[in-house]
Write a protein that holds these residues in place. Sequence first.
Motif, PDB file in Angstrom:
ATOM      1  N   PHE A 220      95.765   9.173  32.226  1.00  0.00           N
ATOM      2  CA  PHE A 220      94.701   8.603  31.387  1.00  0.00           C
ATOM      3  C   PHE A 220      94.417   7.151  31.780  1.00  0.00           C
ATOM      4  O   PHE A 220      93.271   6.731  31.894  1.00  0.00           O
ATOM      5  CB  PHE A 220      95.091   8.666  29.905  1.00  0.00           C
ATOM      6  CG  PHE A 220      94.958  10.040  29.283  1.00  0.00           C
ATOM      7  CD1 PHE A 220      94.581  11.154  30.028  1.00  0.00           C
ATOM      8  CD2 PHE A 220      95.216  10.226  27.933  1.00  0.00           C
ATOM      9  CE1 PHE A 220      94.460  12.410  29.442  1.00  0.00           C
ATOM     10  CE2 PHE A 220      95.099  11.475  27.332  1.00  0.00           C
ATOM     11  CZ  PHE A 220      94.730  12.570  28.089  1.00  0.00           C
ATOM     12  N   THR A 232      85.242  10.743  29.813  1.00  0.00           N
ATOM     13  CA  THR A 232      85.709  11.867  28.993  1.00  0.00           C
ATOM     14  C   THR A 232      87.115  12.232  29.438  1.00  0.00           C
ATOM     15  O   THR A 232      87.327  12.565  30.605  1.00  0.00           O
ATOM     16  CB  THR A 232      84.781  13.086  29.197  1.00  0.00           C
ATOM     17  OG1 THR A 232      83.458  12.733  28.784  1.00  0.00           O
ATOM     18  CG2 THR A 232      85.260  14.276  28.391  1.00  0.00           C
ATOM     19  N   LEU A 233      88.076  12.156  28.504  1.00  0.00           N
ATOM     20  CA  LEU A 233      89.457  12.501  28.845  1.00  0.00           C
ATOM     21  C   LEU A 233      89.745  13.946  28.433  1.00  0.00           C
ATOM     22  O   LEU A 233      89.406  14.372  27.325  1.00  0.00           O
ATOM     23  CB  LEU A 233      90.431  11.547  28.151  1.00  0.00           C
ATOM     24  CG  LEU A 233      90.408  10.091  28.658  1.00  0.00           C
ATOM     25  CD1 LEU A 233      91.274   9.191  27.769  1.00  0.00           C
ATOM     26  CD2 LEU A 233      90.905  10.004  30.105  1.00  0.00           C
ATOM     27  N   VAL A 235      92.081  16.630  27.153  1.00  0.00           N
ATOM     28  CA  VAL A 235      93.233  16.413  26.265  1.00  0.00           C
ATOM     29  C   VAL A 235      94.088  17.656  26.009  1.00  0.00           C
ATOM     30  O   VAL A 235      94.953  17.637  25.131  1.00  0.00           O
ATOM     31  CB  VAL A 235      92.757  15.825  24.904  1.00  0.00           C
ATOM     32  CG1 VAL A 235      92.249  14.403  25.096  1.00  0.00           C
ATOM     33  CG2 VAL A 235      91.708  16.711  24.243  1.00  0.00           C
ATOM     34  N   VAL A 244      95.215  13.172  22.224  1.00  0.00           N
ATOM     35  CA  VAL A 244      94.137  12.428  21.567  1.00  0.00           C
ATOM     36  C   VAL A 244      94.669  11.068  21.080  1.00  0.00           C
ATOM     37  O   VAL A 244      94.014  10.033  21.253  1.00  0.00           O
ATOM     38  CB  VAL A 244      93.541  13.247  20.393  1.00  0.00           C
ATOM     39  CG1 VAL A 244      92.563  12.393  19.586  1.00  0.00           C
ATOM     40  CG2 VAL A 244      92.847  14.502  20.919  1.00  0.00           C
ATOM     41  N   ALA A 247      95.045   8.867  24.040  1.00  0.00           N
ATOM     42  CA  ALA A 247      93.733   8.478  24.574  1.00  0.00           C
ATOM     43  C   ALA A 247      93.149   7.321  23.766  1.00  0.00           C
ATOM     44  O   ALA A 247      92.654   6.330  24.330  1.00  0.00           O
ATOM     45  CB  ALA A 247      92.784   9.678  24.557  1.00  0.00           C
ATOM     46  N   LEU A 255      86.261   4.716  23.587  1.00  0.00           N
ATOM     47  CA  LEU A 255      86.462   5.966  24.334  1.00  0.00           C
ATOM     48  C   LEU A 255      85.234   6.864  24.213  1.00  0.00           C
ATOM     49  O   LEU A 255      84.798   7.195  23.115  1.00  0.00           O
ATOM     50  CB  LEU A 255      87.702   6.694  23.808  1.00  0.00           C
ATOM     51  CG  LEU A 255      87.989   8.061  24.460  1.00  0.00           C
ATOM     52  CD1 LEU A 255      88.293   7.920  25.941  1.00  0.00           C
ATOM     53  CD2 LEU A 255      89.157   8.760  23.749  1.00  0.00           C
ATOM     54  N   VAL A 258      86.331  13.236  24.427  1.00  0.00           N
ATOM     55  CA  VAL A 258      87.480  14.051  24.828  1.00  0.00           C
ATOM     56  C   VAL A 258      86.968  15.457  25.104  1.00  0.00           C
ATOM     57  O   VAL A 258      85.973  15.889  24.539  1.00  0.00           O
ATOM     58  CB  VAL A 258      88.590  14.083  23.752  1.00  0.00           C
ATOM     59  CG1 VAL A 258      89.172  12.695  23.542  1.00  0.00           C
ATOM     60  CG2 VAL A 258      88.083  14.683  22.445  1.00  0.00           C
ATOM     61  N   ARG A 259      87.678  16.152  26.003  1.00  0.00           N
ATOM     62  CA  ARG A 259      87.244  17.503  26.377  1.00  0.00           C
ATOM     63  C   ARG A 259      88.329  18.517  26.037  1.00  0.00           C
ATOM     64  O   ARG A 259      89.506  18.297  26.337  1.00  0.00           O
ATOM     65  CB  ARG A 259      86.930  17.553  27.883  1.00  0.00           C
ATOM     66  CG  ARG A 259      86.526  18.937  28.372  1.00  0.00           C
ATOM     67  CD  ARG A 259      85.778  18.882  29.691  1.00  0.00           C
ATOM     68  NE  ARG A 259      86.611  18.704  30.859  1.00  0.00           N
ATOM     69  CZ  ARG A 259      87.059  19.696  31.652  1.00  0.00           C
ATOM     70  NH1 ARG A 259      86.790  20.960  31.349  1.00  0.00           N
ATOM     71  NH2 ARG A 259      87.778  19.427  32.721  1.00  0.00           N
ATOM     72  N   VAL A 272      90.451  17.816  15.968  1.00  0.00           N
ATOM     73  CA  VAL A 272      90.298  16.646  16.835  1.00  0.00           C
ATOM     74  C   VAL A 272      89.298  15.663  16.229  1.00  0.00           C
ATOM     75  O   VAL A 272      89.494  14.446  16.258  1.00  0.00           O
ATOM     76  CB  VAL A 272      89.900  17.066  18.269  1.00  0.00           C
ATOM     77  CG1 VAL A 272      89.449  15.874  19.091  1.00  0.00           C
ATOM     78  CG2 VAL A 272      91.065  17.775  18.944  1.00  0.00           C
ATOM     79  N   THR A 284      83.554   8.505  19.320  1.00  0.00           N
ATOM     80  CA  THR A 284      84.064   9.280  20.457  1.00  0.00           C
ATOM     81  C   THR A 284      83.636  10.730  20.292  1.00  0.00           C
ATOM     82  O   THR A 284      83.875  11.342  19.260  1.00  0.00           O
ATOM     83  CB  THR A 284      85.605   9.184  20.524  1.00  0.00           C
ATOM     84  OG1 THR A 284      85.957   7.812  20.719  1.00  0.00           O
ATOM     85  CG2 THR A 284      86.155  10.036  21.662  1.00  0.00           C
ATOM     86  N   ILE A 286      83.082  14.901  21.293  1.00  0.00           N
ATOM     87  CA  ILE A 286      83.914  16.052  21.664  1.00  0.00           C
ATOM     88  C   ILE A 286      83.069  17.009  22.507  1.00  0.00           C
ATOM     89  O   ILE A 286      82.001  17.442  22.075  1.00  0.00           O
ATOM     90  CB  ILE A 286      84.432  16.804  20.418  1.00  0.00           C
ATOM     91  CG1 ILE A 286      85.319  15.867  19.581  1.00  0.00           C
ATOM     92  CG2 ILE A 286      85.193  18.063  20.824  1.00  0.00           C
ATOM     93  CD1 ILE A 286      85.769  16.480  18.250  1.00  0.00           C
TER      94      ILE A 286
END
Lengths: 442, 442
Positions: A220, A232-233, A235, A244, A247, A255, A258-259, A272, A284, A286
Amino acid sequence: MNAQTSTWTPAPTSLLTDHYELTMLQAALRDGTAERRSVFEVFSRRLSAGRRYGIVAGTGRFLEGLREFRFEGPRLDFLQRTGVIDSATANWLAEFEFTGQIDGYAEGEAWFPNSPVLRVEGSFAEACVLETYILSVLNYDSAVASAASRMTSAAGSRPCLEMGSRRAHDQAAVAAARAAVIAGFTGTSNLEAGYRYGVTTIGTAAHSFTLLHDDEESAFRSQLQAQGLGTTLLVDTYDVEAAVRKAVELAGAELGAVRLDSGDLAVQAVRVRELLDELGNPDTKITVTSDLDEYAIAGLAAAPVDSYGVGTRLVTGSGVPTSSMVYKLVARENAAGDLEPVAKKATGKGSIGGRKTALRRRNAQGVATHEIVGIDTVPVDDGDDRPLMQPFVRDGELLDGWTGPDAVLRAQRRHAGTMAELPRAAARLSEGEPVIPTVLES
Amino acid sequence: MNAQTSTWTPAPTSLLTDHYELTMLQAALRDGTAERRSVFEVFSRRLSAGRRYGIVAGTGRFLEGLREFRFEGPRLDFLQRTGVIDSATANWLAEFEFTGQIDGYAEGEAWFPNSPVLRVEGSFAEACVLETYILSVLNYDSAVASAASRMTSAAGSRPCLEMGSRRAHDQAAVAAARAAVIAGFTGTSNLEAGYRYGVTTIGTAAHSFTLLHDDEESAFRSQLQAQGLGTTLLVDTYDVEAAVRKAVELAGAELGAVRLDSGDLAVQAVRVRELLDELGNPDTKITVTSDLDEYAIAGLAAAPVDSYGVGTRLVTGSGVPTSSMVYKLVARENAAGDLEPVAKKATGKGSIGGRKTALRRRNAQGVATHEIVGIDTVPVDDGDDRPLMQPFVRDGELLDGWTGPDAVLRAQRRHAGTMAELPRAAARLSEGEPVIPTVLES
């Protein structure tokens, strides 16, 4: 979109063709019928799998390929050496250049049973040799666009992103990305599609990137360092909740997203979202990317998901991996020099002779009500209608506006306009009848 | 087969890739992990749709494309101009050349769940960037070969001919023809496949050729004149019986074959066979070509049919339009410089860490009984076994024998050998378990 002139041109396209196109040509050259004026049309007898409408794509790609449809060098040698053609036919092919007319539905337009999606007029010889290539392009690209349109329709205002390259033939993947963007996708993972067509490309990291590092935190950190906090991290490599938290700890409120790429996406998205909000990251986003299709997208409508990444089901047409478009001779000059309609009469695969023209009938509110197809007659606009046949090629000359990156952008806008015009029932995912009936007029 | 050196080389393949492969590369270059030794593997967790086995195809096509996997010129400019990569990454890509090892199952070989179909070893950077391209090629080509193998199995000694180009993306059609031939098809209608891979191409005439002429007799006369009496006449444009009678009247006992492309093929084949025999044409063959798949072929086993032309269902994988192969990092160097297994743990998409090697266990009669996959260990041949991993690339050098026309011919022979070795239950078309189980050894 990043539309601009691309330097890309396709490889020679002339042998992307069935052997019999050239054996027919050879026989017709010998018996004197090769130069008969002819009308060929691309259409489909049905919408597959109870779809309510189809979307045309591929026309621009065909027109780009038409310029490279030449018989020369080692390919022409191959045809002679292997006995596919004789030297008279080889001489004809060496001089081949399409000199006729091509009209049809613009990319992004909806099509229905018997819509004359493409009409090719010229000598039998020059129109015959294009058959297989035209159908390959239109059948695949339209299959993807038709599926993509159902997905963007189901997604509403949430962006759909094309990520299916690994599940399609390597070159088909480029066409799939192009077709998806025409049908409303906002970007693709496919870099060659970005290069050729100027479409937006997207992507951050896969599980292998996390696994490459000694721990998730290192991965990360590295990604945030290289791509910025707006990235996009991914997770779900190990434990989603822990990922999460990590992150957010590393990136803070900036941020990007997140994916989630596995598990029960609806349940996970809710958890999430709650966690992100609790940690102070309401902005952030999703994004979800696991085995999505139009049904899964519709099923996630109530889940706190911000965008959809679609792969396998998109590039394989979501159950309809190819369109059922055919290319049929519908009229040709007879021995007396007059153009007359022709049709195959055999069981189940009959065709309708005569040159077609089409318009979309609309009511006073601008809602589409019928697909009107005139047979050897041009249907009359009753005041609110929209003619559908666009001129693409005149006397062999490609007209402006149908190829390259700009054409993709325009087709995307056209798709949005066409969808807004169809009755609301077009958005139904269940199997049923075409959302508007096709009326044949003669 | 018409195997000989083809002058064809693929267009640049390096952007037939997902955007994230290059963003991962860039982050790994910055954080110093890019050069970690890594092992990636291609495998599938399952056989789709209850298939009993899969057939590998595409490896040769990937190896041909690997030589063109270079980042240069306008494509490299595109990546920088659009901000996909920074200049350090661009410099790395400009120098890119794969230097590692590639091993795997040869084309034509059967595969099962968890078979390590391809193994790529090198630095993370050089193996990562190949992911999407490898999967695109193997997933499509293997889907077609797997379907084709069921068709040739169902057809027994009757030839199967590939005619699906118009139902596949224009370039995918070429790959489909190649994959079909590997799985036992005797020819293809696709001319580019003949040109690139030396496979036999076939074709005579379509309905449009009959319709072009003023009557069927003129069309038949012309075709017989151009192609000789041994040609195949298409007899279902108008009335089948009248067409067969006319065909025999014009060509006599030497008429090669007649083709049926519509209607109830089993019923029609019986009638046409009787008519041909009655007319004194016992040697004229019957070929059928309408909407065939392995089930229809099996259903025609008792009908007097001599060959099958297969289109749509072949090039779309007969219900399985893409394989479910994935490319996973299974081992990589850690901070201490040791290679260690790695695996994703998340729900439903977990992978098995460790470098794999495989062999096919056979009993004393030479019948396959198990797929043995060793994890970080090489399974021991018990005397009748057959090792499955073949070396394709050593220190970046492509080894001889895996590309070009000759490789297709060898793959076809390999497929025949592999099929002969599988238990008879491999030929069952019903859904079920893999015909041999995969055993993981560690």
